[in-house]
Write a protein that holds these residues in place. Structure first.
Motif, PDB file in Angstrom:
ATOM      1  N   TRP A 115       0.852  -1.103   0.013  1.00  0.00           N
ATOM      2  CA  TRP A 115       0.110   0.120   0.167  1.00  0.00           C
ATOM      3  C   TRP A 115       0.918   1.062   0.051  1.00  0.00           C
ATOM      4  O   TRP A 115       2.139   1.219   0.188  1.00  0.00           O
ATOM      5  CB  TRP A 115      -0.973  -0.019   1.152  1.00  0.00           C
ATOM      6  N   TRP A 116       0.300   2.332  -0.126  1.00  0.00           N
ATOM      7  CA  TRP A 116       1.156   3.723  -0.079  1.00  0.00           C
ATOM      8  C   TRP A 116      -0.110   4.833   0.343  1.00  0.00           C
ATOM      9  O   TRP A 116      -1.084   4.520   0.185  1.00  0.00           O
ATOM     10  CB  TRP A 116       1.729   4.032  -1.443  1.00  0.00           C
ATOM     11  N   LEU A 117       0.638   5.840   0.947  1.00  0.00           N
ATOM     12  CA  LEU A 117      -0.241   6.960   1.577  1.00  0.00           C
ATOM     13  C   LEU A 117      -0.726   7.885   0.329  1.00  0.00           C
ATOM     14  O   LEU A 117       0.010   7.990  -0.908  1.00  0.00           O
ATOM     15  CB  LEU A 117       0.801   8.084   1.970  1.00  0.00           C
ATOM     16  N   SER A 118      -1.863   8.411   0.266  1.00  0.00           N
ATOM     17  CA  SER A 118      -2.516   9.378  -0.504  1.00  0.00           C
ATOM     18  C   SER A 118      -2.898  10.477   0.107  1.00  0.00           C
ATOM     19  O   SER A 118      -3.181  10.592   1.344  1.00  0.00           O
ATOM     20  CB  SER A 118      -3.454   8.509  -1.322  1.00  0.00           C
ATOM     21  N   GLU A 119      -3.460  11.284  -0.724  1.00  0.00           N
ATOM     22  CA  GLU A 119      -4.082  12.568  -0.049  1.00  0.00           C
ATOM     23  C   GLU A 119      -5.413  12.209   0.706  1.00  0.00           C
ATOM     24  O   GLU A 119      -5.931  12.979   1.660  1.00  0.00           O
ATOM     25  CB  GLU A 119      -4.618  13.356  -1.314  1.00  0.00           C
ATOM     26  N   ILE A 120      -6.162  11.103   0.212  1.00  0.00           N
ATOM     27  CA  ILE A 120      -7.407  10.565   0.926  1.00  0.00           C
ATOM     28  C   ILE A 120      -7.042   9.737   2.254  1.00  0.00           C
ATOM     29  O   ILE A 120      -7.902   9.550   3.176  1.00  0.00           O
ATOM     30  CB  ILE A 120      -8.362  10.156   0.196  1.00  0.00           C
ATOM     31  N   GLU A 125      -2.459  -1.996  -3.193  1.00  0.00           N
ATOM     32  CA  GLU A 125      -1.978  -2.102  -4.357  1.00  0.00           C
ATOM     33  C   GLU A 125      -3.034  -2.348  -5.573  1.00  0.00           C
ATOM     34  O   GLU A 125      -2.447  -2.112  -6.742  1.00  0.00           O
ATOM     35  CB  GLU A 125      -1.258  -3.598  -4.320  1.00  0.00           C
ATOM     36  N   ASP A 126      -4.101  -2.904  -5.551  1.00  0.00           N
ATOM     37  CA  ASP A 126      -4.956  -3.009  -6.298  1.00  0.00           C
ATOM     38  C   ASP A 126      -5.947  -1.707  -6.588  1.00  0.00           C
ATOM     39  O   ASP A 126      -6.703  -1.804  -7.488  1.00  0.00           O
ATOM     40  CB  ASP A 126      -6.160  -3.889  -5.922  1.00  0.00           C
ATOM     41  N   GLY A 127      -5.539  -0.590  -6.104  1.00  0.00           N
ATOM     42  CA  GLY A 127      -6.166   0.520  -6.568  1.00  0.00           C
ATOM     43  C   GLY A 127      -7.267   1.026  -5.657  1.00  0.00           C
ATOM     44  O   GLY A 127      -7.877   1.985  -5.593  1.00  0.00           O
TER      45      GLY A 127
END
Length: 282
Positions: A115-120, A125-127
């Protein structure tokens, strides 16, 4: 809660009404599990006892699947319970954990591929996006990386071996790194008394009460521990002595010229659990 690798969770220290220690923490129960550098006859005994070990693991799994809603939340591991116990990766649940899940206060997402950090919040990994106001990185830590920073450069490449574990003799002495000792890198079902016994053993070494074996002998001992774990669990890169902890303690007690059999009678010696009270100074 993002779950990378599923592990068995335990709600209490009783399984179908039986105390948990009966399965793994007595001298009798540990007879049937792999231990380092064992003899041919003991290896044969372990092979013969393989169905019994699998049966004990299935017995415990049956209780956990009945007691906990693991299937409901997609949290049932695909490996035997004993593999988690042998690698010190059990999780003892806090009270009311699944009650909170039932009320929607805890939700689970599988994230085996990262996984990775995002704005939300977080993106899997699957989006898939997981909205979050706060993200707690409860990912553990890499103690060996910290040690590399304090070790002189010639020794940094020696810190771990081909098994990806620190090769620590009795969980304390690295055979190839002089004038240093490490306590706390080897885990067991009871880390406090395991580390305390190692501190006592280390103090005995510094007092000159015994001498270390040769470097080659210490490396063979550590390789035997890695091999015992490799035969027991897929998570063998974690240095854990839970299935042969009494045997491990016997070795340190012998070095200190202390009694290895510490119960008052043979029945207790075989069938009562070994714990910190048994290793009081004599």
């Amino acid at each position: 809660m993002l779950v990378r690798t599923l592990h068995w969770m335990v709600p209490s220290y009783a399984i179908w009404g039986l105390p948990f220690f009966l399965f793994y923490s007595t001298r009798f129960s540990q007879l049937f599990y792999e231990r380092p550098n064992q003899s041919f006859f003991r290896s044969l005994l372990c092979r013969l006892m393989s169905p019994l070990r699998a049966g004990v693991s299935k017995f415990i799994e049956s209780y956990l699947l009945w007691k906990l809603p693991l299937g409901k939340y997609g949290l049932t591991p695909d490996h035997p319970f004993v593999e988690d116990y042998a690698s010190c990766q059990l999780a003892f649940l806090p009270e009311g954990f699944f009650d909170m899940a039932d009320h929607g206060l805890v939700r689970f997402k599988r994230a085996p591929d990262g996984w990775w950090l995002s704005e939300i919040g977080v993106v899997l990994e699957d989006g898939t996006g997981v909205e979050a106001d706060l993200v707690f990185l409860a990912t553990g830590f890499e103690g060996t990386d910290k040690l590399r920073e304090v070790l002189p450069k010639p020794f940094r490449g020696l810190l771990v071996d081909e098994s990806s574990m620190m090769p620590l003799y009795h969980g304390t002495i690295h055979p190839l790194i002089p004038n240093m000792a490490f306590v706390g890198f080897v885990e067991s079902a009871s880390n406090l008394h395991t580390s305390e016994l190692r501190c006592r053993w280390l103090a005995g070494l510094l007092e000159g009460r015994f001498e270390l074996p040769t470097v080659q002998a210490m490396m063979r001992h550590v390789a035997g521990e890695a091999d015992a774990m490799r035969r027991t669990t897929r998570f063998y890169r974690r240095h854990c002595i839970s299935t042969y902890s009494i045997h491990d303690s016997d070795g340190m007690c012998a070095d200190l010229s202390s009694a290895t059999h510490r119960k008052t009678n043979w029945i207790s010696e075989l069938f009562a659990p070994y714990n910190k009270e048994d290793y009081k100074q004599q």
